[in-house]
Design a protein around this motif. Structure first.
Motif, PDB file in Angstrom:
ATOM      1  N   LYS A  58      -2.487   2.927   4.004  1.00  0.00           N
ATOM      2  CA  LYS A  58      -1.770   1.882   3.280  1.00  0.00           C
ATOM      3  C   LYS A  58      -2.624   1.363   2.132  1.00  0.00           C
ATOM      4  O   LYS A  58      -3.783   1.020   2.324  1.00  0.00           O
ATOM      5  CB  LYS A  58      -1.400   0.727   4.229  1.00  0.00           C
ATOM      6  CG  LYS A  58      -0.413   1.127   5.320  1.00  0.00           C
ATOM      7  CD  LYS A  58      -0.049  -0.065   6.190  1.00  0.00           C
ATOM      8  CE  LYS A  58       0.960   0.324   7.265  1.00  0.00           C
ATOM      9  NZ  LYS A  58       1.324  -0.823   8.131  1.00  0.00           N
ATOM     10  N   GLU A  59      -2.008   1.283   0.954  1.00  0.00           N
ATOM     11  CA  GLU A  59      -2.711   0.782  -0.227  1.00  0.00           C
ATOM     12  C   GLU A  59      -2.235  -0.619  -0.576  1.00  0.00           C
ATOM     13  O   GLU A  59      -1.056  -0.928  -0.505  1.00  0.00           O
ATOM     14  CB  GLU A  59      -2.502   1.729  -1.410  1.00  0.00           C
ATOM     15  CG  GLU A  59      -3.187   3.072  -1.228  1.00  0.00           C
ATOM     16  CD  GLU A  59      -3.342   3.819  -2.535  1.00  0.00           C
ATOM     17  OE1 GLU A  59      -3.332   3.161  -3.601  1.00  0.00           O
ATOM     18  OE2 GLU A  59      -3.476   5.047  -2.489  1.00  0.00           O
ATOM     19  N   ASN A  60      -3.186  -1.458  -0.952  1.00  0.00           N
ATOM     20  CA  ASN A  60      -2.887  -2.824  -1.366  1.00  0.00           C
ATOM     21  C   ASN A  60      -3.872  -3.204  -2.463  1.00  0.00           C
ATOM     22  O   ASN A  60      -5.003  -3.584  -2.191  1.00  0.00           O
ATOM     23  CB  ASN A  60      -2.985  -3.786  -0.184  1.00  0.00           C
ATOM     24  CG  ASN A  60      -2.610  -5.213  -0.571  1.00  0.00           C
ATOM     25  OD1 ASN A  60      -2.044  -5.453  -1.634  1.00  0.00           O
ATOM     26  ND2 ASN A  60      -2.940  -6.164   0.285  1.00  0.00           N
ATOM     27  N   THR A  64      -7.575   0.346   0.167  1.00  0.00           N
ATOM     28  CA  THR A  64      -6.770   1.250   0.970  1.00  0.00           C
ATOM     29  C   THR A  64      -7.264   1.185   2.407  1.00  0.00           C
ATOM     30  O   THR A  64      -8.470   1.302   2.657  1.00  0.00           O
ATOM     31  CB  THR A  64      -6.856   2.697   0.462  1.00  0.00           C
ATOM     32  OG1 THR A  64      -6.457   2.735  -0.911  1.00  0.00           O
ATOM     33  CG2 THR A  64      -5.948   3.613   1.265  1.00  0.00           C
TER      34      THR A  64
END
Length: 229
Positions: A58-60, A64
């Motif tokens: 998941k990237e934010n 990541t």
């Protein structure tokens, strides 16, 4: 307007791609990849087997997060699962971090499940580029159990890249960075000190780990024996 929106989306995807390339992973980066490990004692007797499977990425923003499932099996009956835990790893900018909670004795922690546990950590850091002679930052984890009834600490110190060399296991031959480190643990009045040699490779992680006691005697060896992609 639609063209502008498409361009913005494309730029965002390109930025994400560049970020992913900047951070060097020491775990599998592909969801579904499974690593199979075997631990033997100093005499070569198998004492443990486990797998690690990449569950999600998941990237934010610049960060990541990777979630990995570890499954410990009974070495005498590999189809029997003893315990499963999930661990998180992350890339922030071009630096790779390993959550120090990975180093907790999960079976031991079961005994404290009904008690208040406060955890503080300083995660292990791997820069984007390793080189022989490079000294790496320390990592630590501290637990306060039952409002100070029992305290536990683990510090991983004196981390250094010793070499860049080939290591061969049942899973194949890999060009690895060899890292030395001292692990100092304390629980109450009990102190344990180990010296580890760890061989790691990009996009997989640990290939081999040798653990020695404070007198320099080999205690255990963990090796990667199979990769399922």
């Amino acid at each position: 307007m639609k063209k502008i929106s498409c361009i913005l989306v494309l730029l965002a995807l390109l930025a994400s791609s560049v970020f992913s390339q900047d951070c060097t992973l020491y775990i599998p980066g592909t969801i579904g990849t499974e690593l199979h490990y075997q631990t033997t004692n100093a005499k070569g007797k198998v004492e443990g087997i486990y797998t690690q499977k990449m569950l999600s990425v998941k990237e934010n923003g610049s960060q990541t997060t990777f979630k990995l499932l570890q499954t410990i099996m009974d070495p005498k009956s590999p189809e029997s699962i003893i315990k499963q835990d999930t661990f998180e790893f992350r890339c922030d900018g071009n630096v790779f971090y390993i959550d120090m909670e990975k180093y907790l004795n999960q079976q031991q922690m079961e005994g404290f499940k009904d008690m208040e546990v406060k955890i503080s950590t300083e995660d292990l850091v791997y820069p984007s580029k390793l080189s022989t002679g490079l000294e790496l930052p320390d990592g630590s984890i501290s637990l306060e159990i039952g409002d100070g009834i029992l305290n536990m600490t683990t510090n991983i110190v004196h981390r250094k890249v010793e070499a860049y060399e080939n290591i061969t296991t049942e899973a194949g031959t890999f060009k690895c960075y060899k890292i030395s480190e001292d692990v100092k643990s304390k629980m109450g009045f009990v102190n344990v000190q180990l010296h580890n040699l760890v061989w790691i490779v990009q996009d997989i992680g640990t290939i081999r780990n040798e653990s020695y006691n404070k007198k320099g005697k080999l205690g255990s060896t963990t090796e990667l024996i199979k990769i399922i992609r």
